[in-house]
Design a protein around this motif. Structure first.
Motif, PDB file in Angstrom:
ATOM      1  N   GLU A   1       6.410 -11.373  -4.736  1.00  0.00           N
ATOM      2  CA  GLU A   1       6.056 -10.379  -5.739  1.00  0.00           C
ATOM      3  C   GLU A   1       6.569  -8.994  -5.350  1.00  0.00           C
ATOM      4  OE1 GLU A   1       3.889 -12.156  -4.026  1.00  0.00           O
ATOM      5  OE2 GLU A   1       3.063 -13.628  -5.437  1.00  0.00           O
ATOM      6  N   ARG A   2       7.032  -8.263  -6.331  1.00  0.00           N
ATOM      7  CA  ARG A   2       7.505  -6.897  -6.109  1.00  0.00           C
ATOM      8  C   ARG A   2       6.327  -6.002  -5.718  1.00  0.00           C
ATOM      9  NH1 ARG A   2       7.674  -2.436  -9.330  1.00  0.00           N
ATOM     10  NH2 ARG A   2       6.843  -3.635 -11.078  1.00  0.00           N
ATOM     11  N   GLY A   3       6.565  -5.090  -4.795  1.00  0.00           N
ATOM     12  CA  GLY A   3       5.535  -4.158  -4.395  1.00  0.00           C
ATOM     13  C   GLY A   3       5.220  -3.159  -5.492  1.00  0.00           C
ATOM     14  N   ILE A   4       3.965  -2.703  -5.511  1.00  0.00           N
ATOM     15  CA  ILE A   4       3.519  -1.709  -6.491  1.00  0.00           C
ATOM     16  C   ILE A   4       2.772  -0.612  -5.736  1.00  0.00           C
ATOM     17  CG2 ILE A   4       2.063  -1.271  -8.506  1.00  0.00           C
ATOM     18  CD1 ILE A   4       2.328  -4.249  -9.206  1.00  0.00           C
ATOM     19  N   GLY A   5       3.233   0.606  -5.837  1.00  0.00           N
ATOM     20  CA  GLY A   5       2.511   1.716  -5.233  1.00  0.00           C
ATOM     21  C   GLY A   5       1.189   1.935  -5.943  1.00  0.00           C
ATOM     22  N   GLY A   6       0.186   2.356  -5.193  1.00  0.00           N
ATOM     23  CA  GLY A   6      -1.124   2.602  -5.789  1.00  0.00           C
ATOM     24  C   GLY A   6      -2.191   2.588  -4.727  1.00  0.00           C
ATOM     25  N   ALA A   7      -3.429   2.539  -5.167  1.00  0.00           N
ATOM     26  CA  ALA A   7      -4.551   2.547  -4.234  1.00  0.00           C
ATOM     27  C   ALA A   7      -4.444   1.378  -3.269  1.00  0.00           C
ATOM     28  CB  ALA A   7      -5.869   2.473  -5.000  1.00  0.00           C
ATOM     29  N   GLY A   8      -4.751   1.644  -1.999  1.00  0.00           N
ATOM     30  CA  GLY A   8      -4.703   0.601  -0.999  1.00  0.00           C
ATOM     31  C   GLY A   8      -3.328   0.319  -0.443  1.00  0.00           C
ATOM     32  N   THR A   9      -2.361   1.217  -0.663  1.00  0.00           N
ATOM     33  CA  THR A   9      -1.030   1.043  -0.091  1.00  0.00           C
ATOM     34  C   THR A   9      -0.702   2.213   0.826  1.00  0.00           C
ATOM     35  OG1 THR A   9       0.120   2.148  -1.929  1.00  0.00           O
ATOM     36  CG2 THR A   9      -0.214  -0.238  -2.110  1.00  0.00           C
ATOM     37  N   VAL A  10       0.260   1.968   1.714  1.00  0.00           N
ATOM     38  CA  VAL A  10       0.726   2.995   2.648  1.00  0.00           C
ATOM     39  C   VAL A  10       1.813   3.819   1.976  1.00  0.00           C
ATOM     40  CG1 VAL A  10       1.862   3.420   4.862  1.00  0.00           C
ATOM     41  CG2 VAL A  10       0.138   1.597   4.661  1.00  0.00           C
ATOM     42  N   HIS A  11       1.681   5.131   2.034  1.00  0.00           N
ATOM     43  CA  HIS A  11       2.689   6.033   1.473  1.00  0.00           C
ATOM     44  C   HIS A  11       3.812   6.280   2.474  1.00  0.00           C
ATOM     45  CE1 HIS A  11       4.432   9.909   0.145  1.00  0.00           C
ATOM     46  NE2 HIS A  11       4.105   9.507  -1.066  1.00  0.00           N
ATOM     47  N   HIS A  12       3.452   6.626   3.723  1.00  0.00           N
ATOM     48  CA  HIS A  12       4.468   6.827   4.751  1.00  0.00           C
ATOM     49  C   HIS A  12       3.876   6.690   6.142  1.00  0.00           C
ATOM     50  CE1 HIS A  12       2.975  11.048   4.241  1.00  0.00           C
ATOM     51  NE2 HIS A  12       3.139  11.099   5.560  1.00  0.00           N
ATOM     52  N   VAL A  13       4.770   6.509   7.100  1.00  0.00           N
ATOM     53  CA  VAL A  13       4.406   6.378   8.508  1.00  0.00           C
ATOM     54  C   VAL A  13       5.036   7.537   9.262  1.00  0.00           C
ATOM     55  CG1 VAL A  13       4.554   4.942  10.573  1.00  0.00           C
ATOM     56  CG2 VAL A  13       4.379   3.865   8.301  1.00  0.00           C
ATOM     57  N   ALA A  14       4.226   8.265  10.027  1.00  0.00           N
ATOM     58  CA  ALA A  14       4.714   9.430  10.764  1.00  0.00           C
ATOM     59  C   ALA A  14       4.750   9.128  12.259  1.00  0.00           C
ATOM     60  CB  ALA A  14       3.826  10.639  10.499  1.00  0.00           C
ATOM     61  N   TRP A  15       5.845   9.528  12.899  1.00  0.00           N
ATOM     62  CA  TRP A  15       6.043   9.376  14.341  1.00  0.00           C
ATOM     63  C   TRP A  15       5.953  10.746  14.991  1.00  0.00           C
ATOM     64  CZ3 TRP A  15       6.022   4.372  15.622  1.00  0.00           C
ATOM     65  CH2 TRP A  15       6.331   3.461  14.602  1.00  0.00           C
ATOM     66  N   ALA A  16       5.443  10.776  16.222  1.00  0.00           N
ATOM     67  CA  ALA A  16       5.094  12.042  16.864  1.00  0.00           C
ATOM     68  C   ALA A  16       6.239  12.591  17.712  1.00  0.00           C
ATOM     69  CB  ALA A  16       3.855  11.854  17.735  1.00  0.00           C
ATOM     70  N   SER A  17       6.482  13.897  17.549  1.00  0.00           N
ATOM     71  CA  SER A  17       7.492  14.607  18.328  1.00  0.00           C
ATOM     72  C   SER A  17       6.875  15.871  18.914  1.00  0.00           C
ATOM     73  CB  SER A  17       8.674  14.994  17.427  1.00  0.00           C
ATOM     74  OG  SER A  17       9.461  16.023  18.001  1.00  0.00           O
TER      75      SER A  17
END
Length: 313
Positions: A204-220
């Protein structure tokens, strides 16, 4: 050309989407035992919340955050999306504690030999695993969660990818992640590490919305941030300019499988404009957004007092 050896210090934060901020606050503070460390607005859309939950000090590496779009439909993770947030705990006893505690709080709670999986009230998938590293545990205070059983910060992120090999060069050469297994890498810096792994996507194609990850941040570190921008640019990943988010600085880009990455600095931190004893209690707007307070404050969803509800004050 790279100007020197720099290392990302594991995961900085993971930003997700909720359609129900009051329920979100209740679950992540009361049920999961995290601390609401910053109550602010999405700086790209200041009409909606940006809520930050973390350890007691708001330390990068423990910080899960949410944009609230009230009433937004429930999403579904698919190809090109992160689909699971993995947390560390200190022991098998901690897994047993959370299995019991989350039985009446979370959905799809399932224990196996490797850890404990569950979903938050909007379907965001989490997994608890026993820590196998020496990184400092990042723990929040909660009267119902003994410190030795509490969440200790992020262990890793799992994403759905159709072509894992397409991201290998950027992950290993540009970002200097180390391969630690099949389609699994570790970003390890001076103080922390975090895993990043791919799974085969669902049909199934992904659908943005509640309960999904928007982005992942890495530390610098702040000192290395400009070099990271130059590296990502030279790799052809088309990063954003360096953006001042007041509590940290950010660079955004998509890795080849489509997952939105951020590189965020380890400072200045959330106590820049709040007493550490009172983080997250009031709506805080960065100075550049303070002139909008009279417009945005009345339209934001009223939230429960997370510390009082948890019995801390």
């Amino acid at each position: 050309m790279h100007t020197g050896t720099v290392k990302l210090d594991g995961i900085h934060h993971v930003t997700c989407i909720t359609g129900d901020a009051p329920r979100n606050v209740d679950f992540y503070t009361r049920a999961l035992g995290l601390r609401l460390v910053k109550k602010t607005v999405n700086q790209d859309d200041p009409t909606v919340y940006h809520l930050f939950y973390a350890d007691e000090a708001g330390t990068p590496g423990s910080d899960i955050t949410f944009f609230e779009y009230p009433g937004v439909r429930r999403g579904r993770a698919g190809a090109g999306m992160a689909h699971m947030v993995e947390w560390r705990v200190g022991s098998d006893a901690a897994l047993g504690f959370w299995e019991s505690r989350l039985g009446g709080e979370a959905d799809a709670v399932a224990r196996d030999d490797a850890g404990l999986a569950f979903e938050d009230p909007e379907g965001l998938r989490h997994r608890l695993v026993v820590s196998t590293v020496d990184d400092a545990p990042l723990v929040a205070e909660h009267p119902e969660v003994p410190a030795e059983l509490a969440l200790q910060g992020f262990d890793g992120i799992r994403a759905f990818a159709e072509a894992p090999a397409a991201s290998r060069e950027l992950l290993e050469t540009t970002l200097e992640f180390a391969s630690v297994g099949d389609d699994t890498w570790e970003a390890r810096g001076p103080t922390r590490g975090g895993l990043y792994a791919y799974d085969e996507p669902p049909a199934e194609r992904g659908i943005g919305g509640a309960g999904t990850v928007h982005h992942v941040a890495w530390a610098s570190s702040i000192e290395e941030h400009e070099e990271w921008h130059a590296r990502v640019t030279s790799a052809g990943a088309h990063p954003s300019p360096i953006i001042d988010r007041f509590w940290f600085r950010s660079i955004y880009f998509r890795e080849p499988n489509g997952i939105l990455f951020e590189i965020a600095t380890l400072g200045p931190g959330f106590s820049l404009d709040e007493d550490p004893e009172h983080l997250g209690e009031e709506l805080i707007l960065p100075p550049a957004f303070e002139h909008l307070r009279a417009q945005v404050e009345p339209i934001l969803t009223p939230l429960p007092d997370s510390r009082r509800k948890a019995g801390i004050r």
